[in-house]
Design a protein around this motif. Structure first.
Motif, PDB file in Angstrom:
ATOM      1  N   SER A 185       0.828  -1.207   0.000  1.00  0.00           N
ATOM      2  CA  SER A 185       0.000   0.000   0.000  1.00  0.00           C
ATOM      3  C   SER A 185       0.854   1.244   0.000  1.00  0.00           C
ATOM      4  N   ASP A 233      -5.860  -0.809  -4.778  1.00  0.00           N
ATOM      5  CA  ASP A 233      -5.253  -1.364  -3.566  1.00  0.00           C
ATOM      6  C   ASP A 233      -6.229  -2.347  -2.920  1.00  0.00           C
ATOM      7  N   GLU A 234      -6.041  -3.601  -3.212  1.00  0.00           N
ATOM      8  CA  GLU A 234      -6.920  -4.660  -2.718  1.00  0.00           C
ATOM      9  C   GLU A 234      -8.386  -4.268  -2.888  1.00  0.00           C
TER      10      GLU A 234
HETATM   11 MG   LIG Z   1      -2.346  -2.471   2.320  1.00  0.00          MG
END
Ligand SMILES: [Mg+2]
Ligand SMILES: Nc1ncnc2c1ncn2[C@@H]1O[C@H](COP(=O)(O)OP(=O)(O)OP(=O)(O)O)[C@@H](O)[C@H]1O
Lengths: 277, 309, 357
Positions: free
Chosen positions: A47, A178-179
């Motif tokens: 991240s 991000d995910e």
């Molecule tokens: Mg993360």
């Protein structure tokens, strides 16, 4: 084709009371209009890498890079104003959890329109039209109704689609996800992923796809970066994953269950201190 | 001699051990960590110093006060300004030394604050834990009553009560106490609801503990730390209400050196002899500031979640 | 005035908070809560007026009244009836606005209150306006510039506001701004020069004077109100800035702020629109509570500034053991409290889409 993004020796660290936490320790890669996956266990710095590219690194953090360039713009020395116009305009980011990432007191439509009007000088009416089109593009069946709903009134999958619409409405060239689906149910996950996949392909965007799910990444991306403790330990084409050389990557692959084989005891991820170096 | 510096270090290590050998050590260790956090906050330490001075002054008022708090020198020392010889903070219209009156007044302030705390905190704790633990209609009724009191104007209700009971410091304490307990009940109830369904309460119950025992031994202790913080923070407010009652002539009666009443009597000379009303106001400000600082510090150190907010 | 009292309902949960229910049940529950709270208020004042005094008749007549008068009054007050009937009558009278006659003014308490209440409303409203318009920006800045000198300054201003006796600060302010500097007027709401020529309409002098285009009067009224209003405003600011800071810190740590940054919004828009709009939801309750507390704080402020409002009316009545007037004033202030809580709850619902049915 000229690469869109150059990242060379990116470092992010946080001064804390118990010393310097080095979240990212020299990550390098280049990205064209292709799909790059970043995988790694929790805390490996995925991240923070994405946020550094976006310019969302927290103010107390120290950030440095030999080169951090988007389309010829040196991001680290770019004035804040230029940086801001890139964010949401040319580089977008989809966050993990739609439940917390949408402003709870603003209707979904207004949040989409806001992105558009921040980056383009369009009338209210045109902005609304474009937002509705965008909602339709993320396969929301009744855009006019959803436009006026508040985030708490929609399901997780719908919220994530709204968020994708909000981030893509200004037509960015690079998307950092991000995910984006890890807060969703498995069936909804696949739906949202296929929408994302189509949009990226149709618009010819570059994509950085962050996940800790190696299988998902390999089926979805062209290339994969494997991160461990703030570093890239292996970079490999998704199709070549079976031939991964680094023991950490192999460990990640081994952890994935396969049908028809009995796995007792369950494998445990092996971590060697020397990989950190 | 040689092991003197070593002793504190080992005590410290014993306190900070992350593998406590006994319950007492764990508890002391936790208290020590809270204290370290508290002591790292300079404002909180200032507050603590203020309160310590207040307690000492109240305890040794007889020794510390240079003059009588009630009998003045009408002939020779009327309305002397501060820094007059023998009268550090000046004198009032009756020729009484203001410093001595402030010193003796600290006893009244401390008494009011402690009495109110001793009355309201247990009442609030009891009502809140019982309501939270029992649930159902008990909870409904108790909370309805609490909310009614919570929706009241506190000072005005206290005024009306004192008006009916008659002025005086005891009645002021009663009036303030009647209006001060509901927030504690609300808070204790919220905490109780939070622990009521926890596994360790279930375990205690399985072992056959009676509801009374569960509430007394296991629920109430969980509420204590936030209750202490709240009571400390409220003490400043209690001091201000008590002073307000005194100012309106409803608290302690003359010639007793209550700070609020002193301001009221100095009001007449405010234009020419400003110090008569100013000094007791400073005393009130400093003491309630002390309680607020300590309360803030306690909240930050006992409840790191809220730290810095 | 104690500022801690203001925060306590916020921290301890809002008194009228009713969770999301189907609308009809919600409205019914809501009405039930308001009615029981109002009855509770009356029960307490009833208790204070009729039960605590050893003999309410003596409280009214004084102890030198002849026996026949005492007997007559006892019957007139309905003291021969059982207590629940007395309470029933009391409630009925209160609902009709009948709080008895003031011994001091010899007028019905209700008409006295109607005369003085606008002065208090005007003062508390201006105070809240001052406190809100300063407190919110200060709180937002303190949160954004957390840990800086500005943050410390806001914290200290707030702490002093929580700790200082309002009547004392009022006296000092009078000493400085009236006696020494001569910037403001005192005492009362309006100068003698205008007292008899000016005919108010609403009872809110500032508005009335501006409405009628009486500029001189408006200036004079302003010179009278500004000091007590600024004082109340300071207390309100201390409280509002502190709560704003804490709400804003909470909002600024949320994920939707990261998302707003990712959209490329300016920092100003993120802070003053996205974060503050969310912080505004609990802030409404805080401002309402602060307003209610200023109404209550008027008891002390009005005494200091000789402001002819409800607070001064109550304290004057107190000094003369005029219980009808004291309790009538208490009921009015209490009812206003209930009304403000109600309003803030409704406002809370309109501001937060999550609580809308
Ligand atoms: Mg993360
Ligand atoms: N504000 C911060 N202060 C200090 N350390 C931080 C901060 N933010 C992140 N870190 C540290 O940086 C490291 C990398 O964090 P990052 O969020 O990039 O991990 P991640 O790979 O995305 O993990 P996850 O899969 O859990 O999201 C972690 O060890 C984390 O503790």
């Amino acid at each position: 084709m000229r690469p869109l993004l150059h990242v060379d020796d990116l470092k992010v660290s946080f001064p804390t009371r118990s010393g310097l936490v080095e979240a990212v320790r020299g990550v390098s890669f280049t990205l064209g209009r292709e799909r790059l996956g970043i995988v790694g266990e929790s805390g490996s710095g995925k991240s923070q890498t994405g946020r550094a590219i976006m310019g969302l690194t927290p103010p107390q953090a120290r950030i440095s890079a030999a080169r951090l360039e988007f389309d010829g713009i040196d991001l680290l020395s770019a004035p804040p104003k230029l940086r801001r116009s890139l964010r949401g305009g040319r580089i977008a980011m989809v966050l993990q959890d739609p439940k917390y990432s949408l402003n709870p007191v603003m209707s979904i439509g207004r949040q989409i329109v806001e992105t558009l009007r921040t980056h383009e000088n369009v009338s209210r009416k045109v902005a609304r039209e474009r937002a509705l089109d965008m909602l339709a593009a993320v396969q929301i069946r009744d855009p006019a109704r959803v436009f006026d709903l508040y985030p708490h009134e929609v399901s997780g999958g719908m919220g994530q689609r709204a968020m994708i619409a909000m981030m893509l409405v200004a037509g960015p060239e690079l998307l950092i996800a991000d995910e984006p689906t890890s807060a969703l149910d498995v069936t909804v996950q696949l739906e949202v992923l296929s929408i994302l996949d189509r949009l990226v392909a149709d618009r010819g965007m570059g994509l950085v796809f962050v996940s800790h799910d190696l299988r998902l990444v390999s089926s979805f991306c062209d290339r994969v970066l494997v991160m461990y403790a703030g570093k890239v330990v292996e970079e490999i084409a998704a199709s070549e994953l079976g031939n991964a050389r680094h023991p950490y990557t192999r460990g990640l692959l081994n952890c994935m269950p396969t049908l028809g084989t009995n796995r007792h005891p369950l494998p445990v991820l092996d971590r060697q201190p020397e990989w950190r170096l | 001699m040689t092991d003197v510096p070593a002793a504190p270090r080992s005590t410290r290590a014993w306190l900070l051990s992350d593998r406590p050998q006994s319950r007492a050590q764990a508890r002391l260790g936790r208290a020590y960590i809270s204290w370290l956090r508290f002591a790292s906050n300079p404002l909180a330490l200032v507050g603590l110093a203020i309160l310590l001075v207040l307690v000492l002054v109240a305890a040794f008022a007889n020794i510390l006060a240079p003059h009588s708090p009630t009998a003045g020198d009408l002939a020779g020392a009327q309305l002397l300004p501060p820094l007059s010889p023998g009268y550090l903070l000046g004198t009032d219209d009756q020729g009484r030394d203001i410093l001595s009156r402030l010193i003796h007044g600290s006893r009244l302030t401390l008494t009011v604050v402690l009495l109110v705390a001793v009355i309201t905190a247990p009442v609030g704790l009891l009502v809140g834990t019982v309501a939270g633990y029992a649930g159902g209609w008990v909870d409904g009724v108790l909370m309805r009553i609490t909310d009614i009191f919570l929706a009241f104007p506190k000072l005005v209700l206290a005024l009306a009560l004192v008006a009916a009971l008659g002025p005086g410091i005891e009645n002021a304490v009663i009036a303030i106490a009647v209006t001060s307990w509901p927030p504690y009940a609300r808070m204790a109830r919220a905490e109780t609801m939070a622990v009521r369904h926890s596994d360790y309460i279930a375990a205690v119950r399985l072992m056959g503990a009676s509801p009374v025992r569960v509430v007394l031994r296991h629920v109430m202790p969980m509420c204590l730390s936030s209750l202490i913080v709240r009571v400390t923070l409220d003490m400043a407010g209690i001091i201000l209400i008590a002073a307000g009652l005194g100012f309106l002539g409803l608290g302690a009666q003359p010639p007793s050196p209550e700070w609020g009443a002193m301001i009221a009597s100095g009001r007449r000379f405010i234009l020419d002899q400003w110090w008569v009303a100013t000094m007791p106001g400073m005393a009130i400000l400093i003491v309630s500031l002390g309680f607020n600082l300590v309360g803030d510090g306690l909240r930050d150190s006992l409840d790191p979640r809220e730290a810095g907010q | 005035m104690s500022s801690t009292t203001m925060s306590e309902s916020v921290r301890a949960g809002r008194p009228f908070h009713v969770r999301a229910w189907p609308v009809a049940i919600g409205v019914l529950r809501f009405a039930g809560v308001v009615i029981t709270t109002f009855l509770g208020l009356l029960a307490v004042t009833f208790f204070i007026g009729r039960v605590i005094p050893v003999d309410p008749v003596l409280a009214v007549l004084g102890d030198r009244a002849p026996a026949s008068a005492i007997e007559r009054t006892r019957e007139a007050m309905g003291l021969n009836l059982p207590i629940y009937q007395q309470f029933f009558i009391y409630v009925r009278q209160a609902l009709a606005g009948d709080f008895g006659t003031s011994v001091l003014t010899t007028h019905p308490v209700m008409s006295d209150i109607a005369r003085v209440f606008p002065a208090t409303i005007e003062l508390a409203t201006l105070g809240t306006l001052i406190g809100t318009s300063l407190g919110i920006p200060l709180g937002v800045l303190a949160a954004v510039k957390r840990g800086t000198l500005l943050d410390q300054l806001v914290r200290i201003i707030g702490l002093i506001g929580y700790s200082v006796p309002i009547f004392w600060l009022g006296l000092l302010a009078l000493l400085v701004f009236y006696a020494k500097l001569g910037w403001v007027a005192y005492p009362g709401r309006i100068g003698i020069a205008f007292e008899y020529s000016f005919t108010p309409i609403t009872g809110l002098y500032l508005i009335d004077a501006l409405w009628q285009g009486e500029w001189e009067v408006a200036v004079d009224v302003f010179r009278h109100i500004i000091l007590p209003a600024a004082l109340l405003g300071y207390f309100s600011m201390a409280y509002i800035s502190r709560m704003t800071r804490s709400f804003m810190l909470n909002e600024l740590g949320q994920e939707y702020i990261v998302a707003a940054r990712a959209k490329g919004l300016s920092e100003a828009r993120i802070i003053w629109f996205h974060a503050l709009r969310n912080a505004a939801v609990p802030l409404v309750t805080v401002i309402a509570l602060s307003y209610a507390t200023l109404l209550e704080g008027s008891v002390l402020t009005e005494t200091v500034f000789s402001w002819p409002g409800l607070g001064l009316y109550i304290t004057n009545s107190l000094q003369n053991a005029d219980m009808n007037a004291v309790l009538g004033g208490t009921i009015i202030i209490g009812s206003t409290f209930i009304g403000i809580n109600l309003l803030s709850d409704l406002l809370y619902r309109t501001l937060d889409p999550r609580t809308r049915a």
